[in-house]
Design a protein around this motif. Structure first.
Motif, PDB file in Angstrom:
ATOM      1  N   UNK A 202       0.831  -1.207   0.000  1.00 17.28           N
ATOM      2  CA  UNK A 202       0.000   0.000   0.000  1.00 17.28           C
ATOM      3  C   UNK A 202       0.866   1.258   0.000  1.00 17.28           C
ATOM      4  N   UNK A 203       0.365   2.299  -0.631  1.00 15.56           N
ATOM      5  CA  UNK A 203       0.942   3.627  -0.449  1.00 15.56           C
ATOM      6  C   UNK A 203       0.503   4.135   0.925  1.00 15.56           C
ATOM      7  N   UNK A 204       1.339   4.968   1.544  1.00 17.83           N
ATOM      8  CA  UNK A 204       1.006   5.490   2.870  1.00 17.83           C
ATOM      9  C   UNK A 204      -0.311   6.260   2.843  1.00 17.83           C
ATOM     10  N   UNK A 205      -0.594   6.964   1.744  1.00 13.04           N
ATOM     11  CA  UNK A 205      -1.841   7.725   1.645  1.00 13.04           C
ATOM     12  C   UNK A 205      -3.056   6.799   1.659  1.00 13.04           C
ATOM     13  N   UNK A 206      -2.910   5.600   1.112  1.00 14.25           N
ATOM     14  CA  UNK A 206      -4.007   4.630   1.115  1.00 14.25           C
ATOM     15  C   UNK A 206      -4.264   4.121   2.528  1.00 14.25           C
ATOM     16  N   UNK A 207      -3.189   3.880   3.261  1.00 15.61           N
ATOM     17  CA  UNK A 207      -3.341   3.429   4.644  1.00 15.61           C
ATOM     18  C   UNK A 207      -3.972   4.526   5.498  1.00 15.61           C
ATOM     19  N   UNK A 208      -3.575   5.765   5.270  1.00 15.05           N
ATOM     20  CA  UNK A 208      -4.159   6.879   6.020  1.00 15.05           C
ATOM     21  C   UNK A 208      -5.654   6.995   5.755  1.00 15.05           C
ATOM     22  N   UNK A 209      -6.068   6.790   4.489  1.00 17.68           N
ATOM     23  CA  UNK A 209      -7.489   6.819   4.156  1.00 17.68           C
ATOM     24  C   UNK A 209      -8.219   5.652   4.809  1.00 17.68           C
ATOM     25  N   UNK A 210      -7.586   4.493   4.815  1.00 18.81           N
ATOM     26  CA  UNK A 210      -8.194   3.316   5.442  1.00 18.81           C
ATOM     27  C   UNK A 210      -8.409   3.540   6.936  1.00 18.81           C
ATOM     28  N   UNK A 211      -7.393   4.062   7.606  1.00 17.93           N
ATOM     29  CA  UNK A 211      -7.514   4.326   9.041  1.00 17.93           C
ATOM     30  C   UNK A 211      -8.577   5.384   9.318  1.00 17.93           C
ATOM     31  N   UNK A 212      -8.588   6.411   8.505  1.00 18.38           N
ATOM     32  CA  UNK A 212      -9.573   7.478   8.674  1.00 18.38           C
ATOM     33  C   UNK A 212     -10.992   6.942   8.509  1.00 18.38           C
ATOM     34  N   UNK A 213     -11.138   5.892   7.701  1.00 16.21           N
ATOM     35  CA  UNK A 213     -12.453   5.305   7.436  1.00 16.21           C
ATOM     36  C   UNK A 213     -12.840   4.235   8.452  1.00 16.21           C
ATOM     37  N   UNK A 214     -12.006   4.028   9.466  1.00 16.94           N
ATOM     38  CA  UNK A 214     -12.347   3.099  10.535  1.00 16.94           C
ATOM     39  C   UNK A 214     -11.895   1.670  10.333  1.00 16.94           C
ATOM     40  N   UNK A 215     -11.034   1.443   9.344  1.00 12.32           N
ATOM     41  CA  UNK A 215     -10.534   0.086   9.134  1.00 12.32           C
ATOM     42  C   UNK A 215      -9.489  -0.262  10.191  1.00 12.32           C
ATOM     43  N   UNK A 216      -9.318  -1.555  10.414  1.00 12.48           N
ATOM     44  CA  UNK A 216      -8.411  -2.035  11.457  1.00 12.48           C
ATOM     45  C   UNK A 216      -7.122  -2.570  10.833  1.00 12.48           C
ATOM     46  N   UNK A 217      -5.977  -2.003  11.224  1.00 11.94           N
ATOM     47  CA  UNK A 217      -4.694  -2.527  10.757  1.00 11.94           C
ATOM     48  C   UNK A 217      -4.339  -3.759  11.580  1.00 11.94           C
ATOM     49  N   UNK A 218      -3.972  -4.824  10.886  1.00 13.09           N
ATOM     50  CA  UNK A 218      -3.620  -6.070  11.562  1.00 13.09           C
ATOM     51  C   UNK A 218      -2.318  -6.609  10.978  1.00 13.09           C
ATOM     52  N   UNK A 219      -1.796  -7.633  11.624  1.00  8.16           N
ATOM     53  CA  UNK A 219      -0.565  -8.273  11.168  1.00  8.16           C
ATOM     54  C   UNK A 219      -0.862  -9.715  10.755  1.00  8.16           C
ATOM     55  N   UNK A 220      -0.113 -10.217   9.782  1.00 13.79           N
ATOM     56  CA  UNK A 220      -0.208 -11.629   9.397  1.00 13.79           C
ATOM     57  C   UNK A 220       1.039 -12.388   9.838  1.00 13.79           C
ATOM     58  N   UNK A 221       1.804 -11.788  10.747  1.00 19.25           N
ATOM     59  CA  UNK A 221       3.006 -12.449  11.243  1.00 19.25           C
ATOM     60  C   UNK A 221       4.267 -11.689  10.862  1.00 19.25           C
ATOM     61  N   UNK A 222       5.401 -12.237  11.267  1.00 15.07           N
ATOM     62  CA  UNK A 222       6.690 -11.563  11.074  1.00 15.07           C
ATOM     63  C   UNK A 222       7.239 -11.697   9.656  1.00 15.07           C
ATOM     64  N   UNK A 223       6.730 -12.640   8.883  1.00 13.44           N
ATOM     65  CA  UNK A 223       7.274 -12.884   7.558  1.00 13.44           C
ATOM     66  C   UNK A 223       6.633 -11.970   6.507  1.00 13.44           C
ATOM     67  N   UNK A 224       7.372 -11.686   5.461  1.00 11.71           N
ATOM     68  CA  UNK A 224       6.859 -10.891   4.349  1.00 11.71           C
ATOM     69  C   UNK A 224       6.196 -11.850   3.360  1.00 11.71           C
ATOM     70  N   UNK A 225       4.913 -11.646   3.121  1.00  7.66           N
ATOM     71  CA  UNK A 225       4.155 -12.561   2.270  1.00  7.66           C
ATOM     72  C   UNK A 225       3.903 -11.955   0.893  1.00  7.66           C
ATOM     73  N   UNK A 226       3.865 -12.803  -0.107  1.00  3.56           N
ATOM     74  CA  UNK A 226       3.432 -12.378  -1.428  1.00  3.56           C
ATOM     75  C   UNK A 226       1.954 -12.008  -1.357  1.00  3.56           C
ATOM     76  N   UNK A 227       1.496 -11.211  -2.299  1.00  2.00           N
ATOM     77  CA  UNK A 227       0.105 -10.753  -2.251  1.00  2.00           C
ATOM     78  C   UNK A 227      -0.881 -11.911  -2.279  1.00  2.00           C
ATOM     79  N   UNK A 228      -0.597 -12.948  -3.081  1.00  2.00           N
ATOM     80  CA  UNK A 228      -1.518 -14.082  -3.141  1.00  2.00           C
ATOM     81  C   UNK A 228      -1.499 -14.883  -1.839  1.00  2.00           C
TER      82      UNK A 228
END
Length: 256
Positions: A202-228
């Motif tokens: 994500x671009x930082x501006x997209x995350x800022x819009x998501x947070x502003x809209x009430x979405x919840x940021x979560x983690x999928x773990x310590x590893x970097x995952x491919x999009x799929x």
């Protein structure tokens, strides 16, 4: 056991009359015979049927058990997937439908490498919907999850505002604690959105819009995952949370 999707217009009394492509598939590809049984998904309900007769015009199947099986989750999962490269979207749709996703929404994000013109969008959408139908049949779903038209990120965020809970896998200083907390809030009947970024994230501006809209940021773990991988992991987490909660509610109902 094979599963076919038939609308209520093909039913008369306790019988279904199957024509078109499914007739050809049953008769000439699967070579099924009178007496063979299969599932028919009709408007979200699964009915167990037995073939009564097969002709050049139709397969006649009699219902032997209504509401035989319901493979649907007690929640509706909406996957907002950033357009990935190559054929990754096909894998994402297939596995998300198998896991129980209710709808897949392709999203154009700022870091998307793929840009589809209107002609390509139309052909891709038809292909994606066919993959959803195939996966729904394979996994014995009672519905065929829809793949929506490609949305802009802003339109996707507006659409997601109608949902009960929206999760965005992203960097989170609270780590898995935030994920555990969010998943614990999933209850029967809820609508849950999941936003997955493209290969570049994500671009930082997209995350800022998501947070502003009430979405919840979560983690999928310590590893970097491919999009799929991220999409499949996030849908799996929500699926398991819903299944565990549903099992607990049923247990409580038996006790009371």
């Amino acid at each position: 056991m094979y599963n076919f999707f038939v609308d209520d217009g093909n039913r008369i009394g306790d019988k279904y009359f199957i024509t078109g492509g499914d007739l050809n598939h049953i008769k000439n590809v699967l070579r099924m015979k009178p007496g063979d049984e299969f599932l028919i998904s009709d408007g979200g309900t699964g009915n167990l049927c037995r073939i009564e007769s097969i002709s050049d015009e139709a397969v006649t199947a009699v219902i032997i058990a209504e509401n035989y099986k319901n493979a649907e989750l007690p929640i509706k999962i909406y996957l907002f997937q950033g357009l990935p490269k190559a054929d990754k979207m096909e894998l994402i749709i297939q596995k998300s439908v198998e896991l129980g996703a209710y709808q897949i929404i392709p999203v154009e994000m700022k870091r998307c490498v793929v840009r589809l013109d209107e002609k390509r969008k139309s052909s891709k959408l038809a292909r994606w919907q066919a993959i959803s139908e195939s996966a729904a049949k394979q996994s014995k779903r009672s519905i065929i999850p829809s793949v929506s038209e490609v949305m802009s990120f802003r339109d996707a965020v507006e659409t997601a505002k109608t949902l009960d809970l929206v999760l965005v896998p992203y960097e989170n200083e609270r780590g898995m604690a935030a994920t555990k907390e969010a998943l614990s809030e999933i209850k029967n009947g809820m609508s849950v959105g999941i936003f997955i970024g493209t290969e570049g994230g994500f671009e930082r501006s997209e995350i800022e819009l998501a947070e502003k809209s009430g979405m919840r940021l979560v983690s999928l773990g310590e590893r970097i995952l491919r999009t799929e991988t991220a999409a499949i992991t996030a849908v799996s987490m929500c699926m398991l949370a819903a299944e565990f909660n549903n099992a607990a509610e049923k247990k409580d109902e038996k006790i009371t």
